[in-house]
Enzyme design. Structure first.
Site, PDB file in Angstrom:
ATOM      1  N   SER A  84       0.843  -0.827   0.286  1.00 18.28           N
ATOM      2  CA  SER A  84       0.272  -0.150  -0.223  1.00 18.28           C
ATOM      3  C   SER A  84       0.981   0.892  -0.421  1.00 18.28           C
ATOM      4  O   SER A  84       1.787   1.250  -1.127  1.00 18.28           O
ATOM      5  CB  SER A  84      -1.439  -0.331   1.131  1.00 18.28           C
ATOM      6  OG  SER A  84      -2.119   0.069   0.873  1.00 18.28           O
TER       7      SER A  84
ATOM      8  N   LYS B 269       4.162   1.828  -2.903  1.00 20.82           N
ATOM      9  CA  LYS B 269       4.678   3.113  -3.226  1.00 20.82           C
ATOM     10  C   LYS B 269       6.394   3.470  -2.632  1.00 20.82           C
ATOM     11  O   LYS B 269       7.100   4.162  -3.666  1.00 20.82           O
ATOM     12  CB  LYS B 269       3.501   4.601  -2.754  1.00 20.82           C
ATOM     13  CG  LYS B 269       1.543   4.249  -2.711  1.00 20.82           C
ATOM     14  CD  LYS B 269       1.731   4.805  -2.635  1.00 20.82           C
ATOM     15  CE  LYS B 269      -0.204   5.704  -1.573  1.00 20.82           C
ATOM     16  NZ  LYS B 269      -1.105   5.061  -2.953  1.00 20.82           N
TER      17      LYS B 269
ATOM     18  N   TRP C  58     -10.243   0.332  -5.276  1.00 20.33           N
ATOM     19  CA  TRP C  58      -9.562   0.998  -4.805  1.00 20.33           C
ATOM     20  C   TRP C  58      -8.197   1.464  -5.275  1.00 20.33           C
ATOM     21  O   TRP C  58      -7.475   2.493  -5.240  1.00 20.33           O
ATOM     22  CB  TRP C  58      -9.101   1.568  -3.372  1.00 20.33           C
ATOM     23  CG  TRP C  58      -9.417   3.018  -2.763  1.00 20.33           C
ATOM     24  CD1 TRP C  58      -8.174   3.289  -1.723  1.00 20.33           C
ATOM     25  CD2 TRP C  58     -10.176   3.923  -2.817  1.00 20.33           C
ATOM     26  NE1 TRP C  58      -8.122   4.748  -0.969  1.00 20.33           N
ATOM     27  CE2 TRP C  58      -9.048   5.079  -1.875  1.00 20.33           C
ATOM     28  CE3 TRP C  58     -10.607   4.565  -3.841  1.00 20.33           C
ATOM     29  CZ2 TRP C  58      -9.690   6.557  -1.660  1.00 20.33           C
ATOM     30  CZ3 TRP C  58     -11.741   5.287  -3.010  1.00 20.33           C
ATOM     31  CH2 TRP C  58     -10.570   6.591  -2.931  1.00 20.33           C
TER      32      TRP C  58
ATOM     33  N   HIS D 152      -6.813  -5.329   0.455  1.00 13.14           N
ATOM     34  CA  HIS D 152      -5.993  -4.803   0.035  1.00 13.14           C
ATOM     35  C   HIS D 152      -5.289  -5.686   1.500  1.00 13.14           C
ATOM     36  O   HIS D 152      -5.870  -5.565   3.162  1.00 13.14           O
ATOM     37  CB  HIS D 152      -7.009  -3.490   0.691  1.00 13.14           C
ATOM     38  CG  HIS D 152      -5.668  -2.789   0.424  1.00 13.14           C
ATOM     39  ND1 HIS D 152      -4.847  -1.958   0.019  1.00 13.14           N
ATOM     40  CD2 HIS D 152      -5.247  -1.811   1.816  1.00 13.14           C
ATOM     41  CE1 HIS D 152      -4.138  -1.775  -0.096  1.00 13.14           C
ATOM     42  NE2 HIS D 152      -4.591  -0.909   1.209  1.00 13.14           N
TER      43      HIS D 152
END
Ligand code: GTR
Length: 410
Positions: free
Chosen positions: A238, A242, A333, A384
């Site tokens: 998540s 990044k 998402w 997720h």
């Protein structure tokens, strides 16, 4: 050791697909900003890679922070019979020479005990403290940290048995040790220590600060003879995915990178916007997490087409080192298809270095199917999070793609 139940070959249904995305909307990774076509690895390294790296810094994440002249890794605890005698556990504090940090960075390392040679290691940040990644009761909780979460709270995301029995080590640091995850972050944490009191807009934002911290973790790992310096893989889930991608783009010592469900401003294409509004947009992410990025990113809200870069180029910045992107079917998402397309569209850069990447017109793979060489991808059922299936895929991909020595540039 627990049996490994993840079965990467157990392919199930294909996920539902968005209509084809017009890749002509994307900036071409292999065309320089002044319109020159890149035809070979040398021109990529000398011309395109540096300008792209700068463009990501000045449009999205901010300038990299300066590396310290040296670090110290003070080992606080070592046990060669941890996890029922299967692992070496090392815990220590990282400090930087000539730099007054608000606090040291506490790093936890597990290494496979039976390794005949130095081990490859996954390094990543964690969200809730080192004591939450495992039920091991011996994890030290630093005095500067608030203990908001119980021990073992996130142990389900770390299949330590699988990782260690596959011959890999794992190292982790709490992201808040480096920089708190708050909008005032540029006044505290590492940005507060390294930047002037009123930083310019293009100076490092929080993701850059975390990426810098991962490099300090790597510095510390390189002090351990049990770690193979040529096989340290930076990974993250998540927001921390990044971070792992940006970290590998900047620090060439990372041998490979993994993004798990990193989504918007991570592995998924910013220009790939789902019509059902279920994936995160620049508007959403900047509204909720302004501190992750430089203030100037705002100008691209609803003008994504004007961004000088897109995220396939972030993956390409890691080439020729292997990079793996993982998505989850229910994690709309994070935009799984945008993540797949980014991996596919990074592939031409990997091909300059002799990797196959993901074929040019490939469509989304089936659930649980792992595709790509040099740059790889899977989507699994579920939400997720990080599962044993994901770890098995990371390990299989690294076993197949990581050379015992990282590729040299040029
Ligand atoms: C979400 C955010 C995502 C992702 C995620 C996470 O709320 O919108 O971009 O970073 O948090 O880090 O869990």
């Amino acid at each position: 050791m627990k049996k490994n139940h993840a079965n990467i070959n157990n392919v199930t249904d294909s996920p539902s697909l968005e209509p084809a995305f017009d890749k002509g909307l994307l900036p071409d990774a292999l065309t320089t900003f002044d319109g020159n076509r890149i035809e070979n690895a040398q021109d990529w390294n000398n011309l395109r890679r540096p300008e792209l790296l700068k463009a990501f810094a000045s449009a999205i994440y901010g300038n990299p922070l300066q590396s310290p002249s040296a670090i110290e890794f003070k080992i606080l605890e070592r046990n060669d019979n941890a996890l029922d005698g299967k692992a070496i556990r090392i815990q220590g504090d990282i400090t930087c020479k000539d730099l007054k940090l608000p606090n040291p960075f506490r790093m936890l390392v597990y290494l496979p005990k039976s390794a005949a040679a130095a081990s490859p290691v996954f390094i990543g940040l964690n969200f809730q403290g080192n004591h939450t990644i495992t039920d091991d009761p011996e994890i030290l909780i630093p005095k500067w940290a608030e203990q908001k979460f119980p021990r073992g709270n996130r142990a389900d995301r770390y299949d330590l048995d699988l990782i260690l029995s596959s011959g890999y080590g794992i190292a982790t640091i709490h992201n808040a040790d480096i920089e708190p995850d708050r909008p005032d972050a540029r006044q505290s944490g590492i940005c507060g220590a390294l930047l002037p009191a009123s930083p310019k807009d293009d100076e490092a934002a929080t993701i850059t600060a975390w990426a810098w911290g991962l490099s300090r973790g790597l510095d510390a790992l390189l002090n351990l003879p049990e770690v193979d310096p040529a096989r340290v893989i930076v990974w993250g889930h998540s927001r921390l995915g990044k971070t792992s991608l940006w970290s590998a783009a900047n620090d060439l010592r990372f041998a490979a990178a993994i993004s798990n469900d990193s989504g918007c401003c991570g592995a998924s294409l910013t220009r790939h916007i789902l019509k059902d509004g279920k994936s995160e947009t620049l508007n959403d992410i900047i509204r909720n997490f302004p501190h992750w990025f430089i203030p100037g990113l705002k100008q691209y809200i609803e003008h994504e087409e004007k961004l000088p870069v897109d995220q396939h180029e972030l993956l390409a910045l890691i080439a020729p080192r292997p990079v793996y992107v993982a998505s989850a079917e229910e994690d709309r998402w994070a935009d799984p298809e945008g993540e797949f397309l980014a991996a596919r569209e990074a592939s031409p850069v990997f091909r300059l270095f002799g990797h196959h990447g993901i074929p040019e017109n490939a469509t989304m793979p089936h659930l649980k199917e792992s595709v790509g060489q040099g740059v790889g991808y899977h989507i699994r059922p579920g939400k997720h999070t990080v599962t044993s299936f994901d770890w098995q895929a990371f390990i299989d991909f690294m076993n197949a793609n990581l050379k015992s020595k990282p590729d040299t540039f040029n």
